[in-house]
Scaffold this motif. Structure first.
Motif, PDB file in Angstrom:
ATOM      1  N   LEU A   1       0.845  -1.203   0.000  1.00 22.86           N
ATOM      2  CA  LEU A   1       0.000   0.000   0.000  1.00 22.86           C
ATOM      3  C   LEU A   1       0.872   1.241   0.000  1.00 22.86           C
ATOM      4  O   LEU A   1       0.647   2.189  -0.754  1.00 22.86           O
ATOM      5  N   ASP A   2       1.870   1.216   0.874  1.00 22.11           N
ATOM      6  CA  ASP A   2       2.745   2.371   1.020  1.00 22.11           C
ATOM      7  C   ASP A   2       3.608   2.573  -0.226  1.00 22.11           C
ATOM      8  O   ASP A   2       3.736   3.678  -0.743  1.00 22.11           O
ATOM      9  N   LYS A   3       4.181   1.465  -0.713  1.00 26.11           N
ATOM     10  CA  LYS A   3       5.062   1.573  -1.893  1.00 26.11           C
ATOM     11  C   LYS A   3       4.314   2.161  -3.080  1.00 26.11           C
ATOM     12  O   LYS A   3       4.814   3.018  -3.786  1.00 26.11           O
ATOM     13  N   GLU A   4       3.073   1.675  -3.280  1.00 21.77           N
ATOM     14  CA  GLU A   4       2.329   2.159  -4.442  1.00 21.77           C
ATOM     15  C   GLU A   4       1.831   3.587  -4.240  1.00 21.77           C
ATOM     16  O   GLU A   4       1.795   4.375  -5.183  1.00 21.77           O
ATOM     17  N   ALA A   5       1.471   3.916  -3.010  1.00 25.57           N
ATOM     18  CA  ALA A   5       1.049   5.294  -2.725  1.00 25.57           C
ATOM     19  C   ALA A   5       2.222   6.245  -2.985  1.00 25.57           C
ATOM     20  O   ALA A   5       2.063   7.323  -3.559  1.00 25.57           O
ATOM     21  N   LYS A   6       3.410   5.811  -2.557  1.00 27.37           N
ATOM     22  CA  LYS A   6       4.597   6.656  -2.745  1.00 27.37           C
ATOM     23  C   LYS A   6       4.888   6.827  -4.235  1.00 27.37           C
ATOM     24  O   LYS A   6       5.183   7.927  -4.701  1.00 27.37           O
ATOM     25  N   GLU A   7       4.777   5.732  -4.979  1.00 26.27           N
ATOM     26  CA  GLU A   7       5.009   5.763  -6.426  1.00 26.27           C
ATOM     27  C   GLU A   7       4.055   6.759  -7.100  1.00 26.27           C
ATOM     28  O   GLU A   7       4.459   7.572  -7.911  1.00 26.27           O
ATOM     29  N   ARG A   8       2.760   6.678  -6.733  1.00 28.07           N
ATOM     30  CA  ARG A   8       1.758   7.560  -7.340  1.00 28.07           C
ATOM     31  C   ARG A   8       1.923   8.980  -6.805  1.00 28.07           C
ATOM     32  O   ARG A   8       1.760   9.949  -7.533  1.00 28.07           O
ATOM     33  N   ALA A   9       2.181   9.079  -5.494  1.00 32.06           N
ATOM     34  CA  ALA A   9       2.453  10.342  -4.782  1.00 32.06           C
ATOM     35  C   ALA A   9       1.275  11.321  -4.704  1.00 32.06           C
ATOM     36  O   ALA A   9       1.272  12.220  -3.893  1.00 32.06           O
ATOM     37  N   THR A  10       0.276  11.151  -5.571  1.00 27.41           N
ATOM     38  CA  THR A  10      -0.879  12.053  -5.530  1.00 27.41           C
ATOM     39  C   THR A  10      -2.051  11.389  -6.245  1.00 27.41           C
ATOM     40  O   THR A  10      -1.839  10.543  -7.113  1.00 27.41           O
ATOM     41  N   SER A  11      -3.262  11.752  -5.874  1.00 24.85           N
ATOM     42  CA  SER A  11      -4.427  11.339  -6.658  1.00 24.85           C
ATOM     43  C   SER A  11      -4.506  12.256  -7.868  1.00 24.85           C
ATOM     44  O   SER A  11      -4.145  13.426  -7.778  1.00 24.85           O
ATOM     45  N   VAL A  12      -4.978  11.721  -8.981  1.00 24.84           N
ATOM     46  CA  VAL A  12      -5.083  12.535 -10.188  1.00 24.84           C
ATOM     47  C   VAL A  12      -6.557  12.700 -10.534  1.00 24.84           C
ATOM     48  O   VAL A  12      -7.285  11.714 -10.651  1.00 24.84           O
ATOM     49  N   TYR A  13      -6.982  13.948 -10.662  1.00 20.11           N
ATOM     50  CA  TYR A  13      -8.394  14.237 -10.928  1.00 20.11           C
ATOM     51  C   TYR A  13      -8.570  14.594 -12.393  1.00 20.11           C
ATOM     52  O   TYR A  13      -8.296  15.714 -12.805  1.00 20.11           O
ATOM     53  N   LEU A  14      -8.976  13.613 -13.176  1.00 17.89           N
ATOM     54  CA  LEU A  14      -9.191  13.839 -14.600  1.00 17.89           C
ATOM     55  C   LEU A  14     -10.672  14.095 -14.831  1.00 17.89           C
ATOM     56  O   LEU A  14     -11.506  13.669 -14.035  1.00 17.89           O
TER      57      LEU A  14
ATOM     58  N   ARG B   1       5.779  14.163  -9.527  1.00 16.15           N
ATOM     59  CA  ARG B   1       4.492  13.473  -9.756  1.00 16.15           C
ATOM     60  C   ARG B   1       3.345  14.486  -9.805  1.00 16.15           C
ATOM     61  O   ARG B   1       2.398  14.321 -10.556  1.00 16.15           O
ATOM     62  N   GLU B   2       3.465  15.535  -8.986  1.00 15.45           N
ATOM     63  CA  GLU B   2       2.431  16.575  -8.974  1.00 15.45           C
ATOM     64  C   GLU B   2       2.397  17.289 -10.331  1.00 15.45           C
ATOM     65  O   GLU B   2       1.327  17.540 -10.884  1.00 15.45           O
ATOM     66  N   ARG B   3       3.586  17.607 -10.871  1.00 17.31           N
ATOM     67  CA  ARG B   3       3.658  18.272 -12.183  1.00 17.31           C
ATOM     68  C   ARG B   3       3.021  17.385 -13.252  1.00 17.31           C
ATOM     69  O   ARG B   3       2.306  17.855 -14.124  1.00 17.31           O
ATOM     70  N   ILE B   4       3.341  16.088 -13.210  1.00 11.85           N
ATOM     71  CA  ILE B   4       2.812  15.148 -14.211  1.00 11.85           C
ATOM     72  C   ILE B   4       1.290  15.093 -14.117  1.00 11.85           C
ATOM     73  O   ILE B   4       0.591  15.129 -15.131  1.00 11.85           O
ATOM     74  N   ALA B   5       0.775  15.031 -12.886  1.00  5.64           N
ATOM     75  CA  ALA B   5      -0.681  14.978 -12.687  1.00  5.64           C
ATOM     76  C   ALA B   5      -1.333  16.238 -13.264  1.00  5.64           C
ATOM     77  O   ALA B   5      -2.352  16.167 -13.948  1.00  5.64           O
ATOM     78  N   GLU B   6      -0.719  17.395 -12.994  1.00  5.57           N
ATOM     79  CA  GLU B   6      -1.273  18.657 -13.502  1.00  5.57           C
ATOM     80  C   GLU B   6      -1.260  18.681 -15.032  1.00  5.57           C
ATOM     81  O   GLU B   6      -2.220  19.101 -15.670  1.00  5.57           O
TER      82      GLU B   6
ATOM     83  N   GLU C   1      -3.996  16.439 -16.353  1.00  7.68           N
ATOM     84  CA  GLU C   1      -5.314  17.064 -16.162  1.00  7.68           C
ATOM     85  C   GLU C   1      -5.550  18.130 -17.237  1.00  7.68           C
ATOM     86  O   GLU C   1      -6.607  18.184 -17.854  1.00  7.68           O
ATOM     87  N   ARG C   2      -4.527  18.951 -17.459  1.00  7.40           N
ATOM     88  CA  ARG C   2      -4.645  20.022 -18.470  1.00  7.40           C
ATOM     89  C   ARG C   2      -4.853  19.436 -19.862  1.00  7.40           C
ATOM     90  O   ARG C   2      -5.713  19.871 -20.611  1.00  7.40           O
ATOM     91  N   ASP C   3      -4.039  18.438 -20.202  1.00  5.92           N
ATOM     92  CA  ASP C   3      -4.108  17.814 -21.517  1.00  5.92           C
ATOM     93  C   ASP C   3      -5.485  17.247 -21.811  1.00  5.92           C
ATOM     94  O   ASP C   3      -6.038  17.440 -22.886  1.00  5.92           O
ATOM     95  N   LEU C   4      -6.013  16.505 -20.835  1.00  4.09           N
ATOM     96  CA  LEU C   4      -7.292  15.841 -21.060  1.00  4.09           C
ATOM     97  C   LEU C   4      -8.423  16.852 -21.136  1.00  4.09           C
ATOM     98  O   LEU C   4      -9.348  16.717 -21.937  1.00  4.09           O
ATOM     99  N   THR C   5      -8.342  17.900 -20.313  1.00 10.09           N
ATOM    100  CA  THR C   5      -9.383  18.933 -20.353  1.00 10.09           C
ATOM    101  C   THR C   5      -9.365  19.596 -21.728  1.00 10.09           C
ATOM    102  O   THR C   5     -10.389  19.808 -22.349  1.00 10.09           O
ATOM    103  N   ARG C   6      -8.150  19.857 -22.228  1.00  5.27           N
ATOM    104  CA  ARG C   6      -8.005  20.467 -23.556  1.00  5.27           C
ATOM    105  C   ARG C   6      -8.568  19.548 -24.629  1.00  5.27           C
ATOM    106  O   ARG C   6      -9.239  19.973 -25.555  1.00  5.27           O
ATOM    107  N   TYR C   7      -8.301  18.249 -24.474  1.00  5.50           N
ATOM    108  CA  TYR C   7      -8.768  17.261 -25.441  1.00  5.50           C
ATOM    109  C   TYR C   7     -10.307  17.284 -25.511  1.00  5.50           C
ATOM    110  O   TYR C   7     -10.898  17.271 -26.582  1.00  5.50           O
ATOM    111  N   TYR C   8     -10.945  17.351 -24.349  1.00  3.88           N
ATOM    112  CA  TYR C   8     -12.417  17.350 -24.340  1.00  3.88           C
ATOM    113  C   TYR C   8     -12.989  18.652 -24.878  1.00  3.88           C
ATOM    114  O   TYR C   8     -14.050  18.686 -25.458  1.00  3.88           O
TER     115      TYR C   8
END
Length: 400
Positions: free
Chosen positions: A87-100, A384-389, A392-399
């Motif tokens: 749980l911890d290893k994967e949480a650390k890997e992801r580092a943040t929830s991504v809101y798409l 990871r935060e930059r990647i998530a942002e 999010e921006r890319d997908l919003t633009r796509y839609y």
């Protein structure tokens, strides 16, 4: 796929999540302060599923100046997510929830994020609680953190609280909280004024919430910063700041949320761009207050969004750091993230540090290991935060 964001959790992680009990048993409450009798509530968006913060208010009797004790109760995720587990290893890997748009890629499996770690109405929950004793004018007199058991009495939404702020009533069944909410609305507006007075930058962007329905159609709702949202925002900022102060004071390693002063080149470019719009920025002493003054001048004018955007672009990006470098945009000397351990890994790390202090486990060797680990961890979380942002921006633009 482009950003390497994972949707599914590893089997080992899911197995561990399934092993987490779905109720808080008496054994789990041992050694914790039982706070279930104190009226406590959450305020979130209409469609929120994970509630990681709850609020309580007590009036400290016998204090003639009417001292208030504000409780900011944060889900004790660190109790359930032990270091070194899958749980911890994967949480650390992801580092943040991504809101798409239309979906969330959570940092933790749902059993935790929407289950035992979510401060749902009417259920006992383990929390790490920050208690801030404060005057009605927002002067902090005392601060302490405790491991607690809490129980939310009401799930309020921003809309309900805003309606109440504008003279309406809270929904039937929740009206016993009206006095507390009223006091907190007043207190948080006071805190906000002080913060902006100290030079915190107050960008007037209308944020948009982007949703995608089953048919793939896009729904964009403007999100305005109103008294209800500010109530939660100010209390979270206050808790984050007080925890940062406490850890700095004790010289304990932590992950800070830092925002460095802007570079001279960027400020020069900003000065030129603003001059074209008829605004003067004196570079001799460009403190946050001076930028704030320009935001105020532009407020309500057609170029307001443009001025805000220019200012924002001239600032460095906030990031995580193992060094406490202060936060320029918020005008705080000490700041970190403590209030969202369900969706941000740095908050979870800060919780572990705090609990090691509360349980007198912060040995010199553990401290040394933190000092060694945290610089790299801060860099990873920022990335990871930059990647998530970006996703999010890319997908919003796509839609769009």
């Amino acid at each position: 796929v482009k950003y390497g964001l994972k949707a599914e959790f590893d089997p080992a992680t899911l197995a561990e999540a399934a092993a987490v009990p779905d109720t808080v048993t008496p054994e789990l409450m041992e050694g914790r302060t039982d706070y279930r009798k104190v009226p406590t509530f959450t305020i979130d968006g209409e469609d929120a599923k994970d509630f990681d913060d709850a609020i309580s208010l007590e009036r400290l009797e016998g204090k003639k100046d009417g001292l208030l004790r504000v409780g900011v109760h944060i889900a004790d995720v660190s109790y359930y997510v032990a270091e070194g587990t899958s749980l911890d290893k994967e949480a650390k890997e992801r580092a943040t929830s991504v809101y798409l748009p239309g979906r969330v890629l959570p940092m933790l499996p749902e059993e935790l994020s929407n289950g035992i770690c979510s401060l749902v109405e009417g259920e006992p929950r383990l929390a790490l609680s920050a208690f801030i004793d404060v005057t009605r004018t927002g002067e902090v007199k005392a601060f302490k953190i405790k491991e607690t058991v809490i129980q939310s009495d009401a799930r309020l939404t921003y809309e309900q609280v805003q309606e109440f702020a504008e003279g309406g009533r809270l929904p039937a069944g929740k009206r016993k909280l009206e006095r507390d909410v009223k006091v907190l609305l007043n207190l948080t507006q006071e805190l906000r004024q002080q913060r902006i007075g100290a030079g915190a930058l107050d960008f007037q962007f209308t944020e948009a919430k982007v949703d995608v329905d089953e048919q793939g159609a896009l729904h964009v709702t403007p999100v305005r910063s109103d008294a209800a949202r500010q109530l939660i925002e100010e209390l979270m900022l206050l808790a984050n700041r007080k925890v940062a102060e406490e850890l700095t004071k004790r010289d304990v390693p932590a992950l800070y949320r830092v925002h460095e002063d802007p570079s001279e080149e960027k400020m020069l470019a900003l000065q030129k761009a603003l001059a074209r719009l008829g605004y003067t920025l004196d570079l001799e002493h460009a403190r946050p207050q001076d930028l704030q003054a320009i935001l105020r001048q532009a407020a309500g004018k057609p170029e307001a969004q443009l001025v805000s955007t220019l200012l924002l672009r001239s600032l460095k990006q906030a990031r995580y750091s193992s060094e406490n470098l202060g936060h320029y945009g918020l005008a705080f000397e000490n700041y970190l993230h403590f209030t969202s351990p369900i969706r941000r890994y740095p908050d979870l790390v800060v919780h572990r540090v705090v609990r090691s202090i509360l349980q007198h486990r912060l040995s010199p060797t553990l401290k040394e290991r933190m000092r060694t680990d945290f610089p790299q961890l801060a860099e990873h979380a920022s990335e990871r935060e930059r990647i998530a942002e970006a996703a999010e921006r890319d997908l919003t633009r796509y839609y769009h």
